[in-house]
Scaffold this motif. Sequence first.
Motif, PDB file in Angstrom:
ATOM      1  N   ASN A   2       0.853  -1.179   0.000  1.00 41.02           N
ATOM      2  CA  ASN A   2       0.000   0.000   0.000  1.00 41.02           C
ATOM      3  C   ASN A   2       0.888   1.227   0.000  1.00 41.02           C
ATOM      4  O   ASN A   2       2.083   1.140  -0.236  1.00 41.02           O
ATOM      5  N   ALA A   3       0.318   2.338   0.287  1.00 41.35           N
ATOM      6  CA  ALA A   3       1.082   3.575   0.362  1.00 41.35           C
ATOM      7  C   ALA A   3       0.968   4.182   1.748  1.00 41.35           C
ATOM      8  O   ALA A   3       0.908   5.390   1.901  1.00 41.35           O
ATOM      9  N   LEU A   4       0.952   3.326   2.763  1.00 41.59           N
ATOM     10  CA  LEU A   4       0.838   3.813   4.132  1.00 41.59           C
ATOM     11  C   LEU A   4       2.111   4.563   4.525  1.00 41.59           C
ATOM     12  O   LEU A   4       3.207   4.068   4.334  1.00 41.59           O
ATOM     13  N   LEU A   5       1.936   5.733   5.093  1.00 41.27           N
ATOM     14  CA  LEU A   5       3.070   6.538   5.531  1.00 41.27           C
ATOM     15  C   LEU A   5       3.373   6.347   7.010  1.00 41.27           C
ATOM     16  O   LEU A   5       4.420   6.770   7.484  1.00 41.27           O
ATOM     17  N   ALA A   6       2.449   5.726   7.717  1.00 42.42           N
ATOM     18  CA  ALA A   6       2.620   5.497   9.161  1.00 42.42           C
ATOM     19  C   ALA A   6       1.894   4.212   9.545  1.00 42.42           C
ATOM     20  O   ALA A   6       1.004   3.747   8.836  1.00 42.42           O
ATOM     21  N   PHE A   7       2.298   3.662  10.679  1.00 41.92           N
ATOM     22  CA  PHE A   7       1.630   2.495  11.239  1.00 41.92           C
ATOM     23  C   PHE A   7       0.216   2.931  11.606  1.00 41.92           C
ATOM     24  O   PHE A   7       0.043   3.867  12.375  1.00 41.92           O
ATOM     25  N   PRO A   8      -0.814   2.279  11.058  1.00 41.69           N
ATOM     26  CA  PRO A   8      -2.199   2.713  11.328  1.00 41.69           C
ATOM     27  C   PRO A   8      -2.587   2.540  12.803  1.00 41.69           C
ATOM     28  O   PRO A   8      -2.679   1.413  13.294  1.00 41.69           O
ATOM     29  N   PRO A   9      -2.826   3.622  13.529  1.00 39.64           N
ATOM     30  CA  PRO A   9      -3.179   3.543  14.951  1.00 39.64           C
ATOM     31  C   PRO A   9      -4.376   2.640  15.260  1.00 39.64           C
ATOM     32  O   PRO A   9      -4.361   1.955  16.290  1.00 39.64           O
ATOM     33  N   PRO A  10      -5.409   2.564  14.407  1.00 34.35           N
ATOM     34  CA  PRO A  10      -6.536   1.677  14.734  1.00 34.35           C
ATOM     35  C   PRO A  10      -6.131   0.204  14.884  1.00 34.35           C
ATOM     36  O   PRO A  10      -6.802  -0.551  15.596  1.00 34.35           O
ATOM     37  N   LEU A  11      -5.040  -0.204  14.261  1.00 39.83           N
ATOM     38  CA  LEU A  11      -4.582  -1.584  14.392  1.00 39.83           C
ATOM     39  C   LEU A  11      -4.204  -1.927  15.828  1.00 39.83           C
ATOM     40  O   LEU A  11      -4.279  -3.082  16.241  1.00 39.83           O
ATOM     41  N   LEU A  12      -3.794  -0.929  16.590  1.00 39.42           N
ATOM     42  CA  LEU A  12      -3.372  -1.157  17.976  1.00 39.42           C
ATOM     43  C   LEU A  12      -4.528  -1.552  18.893  1.00 39.42           C
ATOM     44  O   LEU A  12      -4.300  -2.039  19.991  1.00 39.42           O
ATOM     45  N   SER A  13      -5.753  -1.368  18.432  1.00 35.16           N
ATOM     46  CA  SER A  13      -6.910  -1.759  19.238  1.00 35.16           C
ATOM     47  C   SER A  13      -7.379  -3.174  18.918  1.00 35.16           C
ATOM     48  O   SER A  13      -8.296  -3.679  19.552  1.00 35.16           O
ATOM     49  N   LEU A  14      -6.732  -3.833  17.959  1.00 34.57           N
ATOM     50  CA  LEU A  14      -7.087  -5.206  17.588  1.00 34.57           C
ATOM     51  C   LEU A  14      -6.286  -6.186  18.446  1.00 34.57           C
ATOM     52  O   LEU A  14      -5.392  -6.872  17.974  1.00 34.57           O
ATOM     53  N   VAL A  30       7.473   2.007  14.340  1.00 33.36           N
ATOM     54  CA  VAL A  30       6.441   1.171  14.949  1.00 33.36           C
ATOM     55  C   VAL A  30       6.128   1.817  16.296  1.00 33.36           C
ATOM     56  O   VAL A  30       7.037   2.059  17.090  1.00 33.36           O
ATOM     57  N   PRO A  31       4.858   2.101  16.555  1.00 37.09           N
ATOM     58  CA  PRO A  31       4.530   2.773  17.819  1.00 37.09           C
ATOM     59  C   PRO A  31       4.732   1.868  19.026  1.00 37.09           C
ATOM     60  O   PRO A  31       4.585   0.648  18.943  1.00 37.09           O
ATOM     61  N   ALA A  32       5.061   2.488  20.145  1.00 34.55           N
ATOM     62  CA  ALA A  32       5.252   1.744  21.390  1.00 34.55           C
ATOM     63  C   ALA A  32       3.987   0.996  21.781  1.00 34.55           C
ATOM     64  O   ALA A  32       4.046  -0.054  22.410  1.00 34.55           O
ATOM     65  N   GLY A  33       2.845   1.482  21.364  1.00 32.48           N
ATOM     66  CA  GLY A  33       1.569   0.850  21.682  1.00 32.48           C
ATOM     67  C   GLY A  33       1.400  -0.536  21.089  1.00 32.48           C
ATOM     68  O   GLY A  33       0.432  -1.228  21.399  1.00 32.48           O
ATOM     69  N   ILE A  34       2.346  -0.974  20.268  1.00 32.70           N
ATOM     70  CA  ILE A  34       2.268  -2.318  19.685  1.00 32.70           C
ATOM     71  C   ILE A  34       2.262  -3.390  20.766  1.00 32.70           C
ATOM     72  O   ILE A  34       1.793  -4.502  20.547  1.00 32.70           O
ATOM     73  N   GLN A  35       2.739  -3.053  21.942  1.00 28.33           N
ATOM     74  CA  GLN A  35       2.746  -4.020  23.044  1.00 28.33           C
ATOM     75  C   GLN A  35       1.334  -4.459  23.422  1.00 28.33           C
ATOM     76  O   GLN A  35       1.153  -5.490  24.075  1.00 28.33           O
ATOM     77  N   ALA A  36       0.317  -3.736  22.988  1.00 30.07           N
ATOM     78  CA  ALA A  36      -1.072  -4.116  23.262  1.00 30.07           C
ATOM     79  C   ALA A  36      -1.513  -5.326  22.425  1.00 30.07           C
ATOM     80  O   ALA A  36      -2.504  -5.969  22.745  1.00 30.07           O
ATOM     81  N   LEU A  37      -0.774  -5.655  21.377  1.00 33.05           N
ATOM     82  CA  LEU A  37      -1.130  -6.771  20.500  1.00 33.05           C
ATOM     83  C   LEU A  37      -0.545  -8.070  21.055  1.00 33.05           C
ATOM     84  O   LEU A  37       0.319  -8.704  20.455  1.00 33.05           O
ATOM     85  N   THR A  38      -1.031  -8.476  22.189  1.00 32.74           N
ATOM     86  CA  THR A  38      -0.437  -9.581  22.940  1.00 32.74           C
ATOM     87  C   THR A  38      -0.598 -10.946  22.277  1.00 32.74           C
ATOM     88  O   THR A  38       0.119 -11.880  22.633  1.00 32.74           O
ATOM     89  N   ASP A  39      -1.506 -11.098  21.327  1.00 31.82           N
ATOM     90  CA  ASP A  39      -1.682 -12.372  20.623  1.00 31.82           C
ATOM     91  C   ASP A  39      -0.894 -12.428  19.318  1.00 31.82           C
ATOM     92  O   ASP A  39      -0.962 -13.427  18.602  1.00 31.82           O
ATOM     93  N   LEU A  40      -0.155 -11.384  19.007  1.00 30.95           N
ATOM     94  CA  LEU A  40       0.589 -11.319  17.749  1.00 30.95           C
ATOM     95  C   LEU A  40       1.643 -12.426  17.680  1.00 30.95           C
ATOM     96  O   LEU A  40       2.468 -12.571  18.570  1.00 30.95           O
ATOM     97  N   ARG A  41       1.567 -13.221  16.601  1.00 26.95           N
ATOM     98  CA  ARG A  41       2.502 -14.335  16.401  1.00 26.95           C
ATOM     99  C   ARG A  41       3.352 -14.156  15.157  1.00 26.95           C
ATOM    100  O   ARG A  41       4.420 -14.738  15.041  1.00 26.95           O
ATOM    101  N   LYS A  42       2.856 -13.393  14.201  1.00 24.32           N
ATOM    102  CA  LYS A  42       3.595 -13.124  12.959  1.00 24.32           C
ATOM    103  C   LYS A  42       3.471 -11.641  12.652  1.00 24.32           C
ATOM    104  O   LYS A  42       2.382 -11.068  12.706  1.00 24.32           O
ATOM    105  N   LEU A  43       4.615 -11.025  12.329  1.00 23.71           N
ATOM    106  CA  LEU A  43       4.634  -9.612  11.985  1.00 23.71           C
ATOM    107  C   LEU A  43       5.508  -9.429  10.752  1.00 23.71           C
ATOM    108  O   LEU A  43       6.681  -9.789  10.755  1.00 23.71           O
TER     109      LEU A  43
END
Length: 125
Positions: A2-14, A30-43
């Motif tokens: 895509n043409a994303l210029l930043a990590f989409p903040p709404p993703l941090l609520s998933l 990558v925002p520090a808030g990524i720590q909220a994605l506790t089930d993340l297994r692949k990035l």
Amino acid sequence: DNALLAFPPPLLSLHKISHLCLDGNRIASVPAGIQALTDLRKLALERNLLTSLPEEMESLTRLFDPRVEGSVHLGGNPGKKIAAHIRFMVATKCLIKTLETSSDDESDDAELLSNLTRSKDLADD
């Protein structure tokens, strides 16, 4: 891609998301808030503009499970330290897990500590 210029903040609520692919964008951090994605297994963040990763990523224990290889994909980014940083995080998790279930074999512990130190040195270069 895509043409994303930043990590989409709404993703941090998933919070239950397990796989996230943002390859081929123009994401510089990558925002520090990524720590909220506790089930993340692949990035997957290949072919972006990343030069570093937030320390908060270390808390993503499922992402940095030492038993799972290839859970983080960061190739094609300008940051040379990123791969070393990932290896350091995985080595740290591996060392902690090993020490928690460790036998009394000090030679294994010394080897793990040596590998961790090498990974940290690479991440700091």
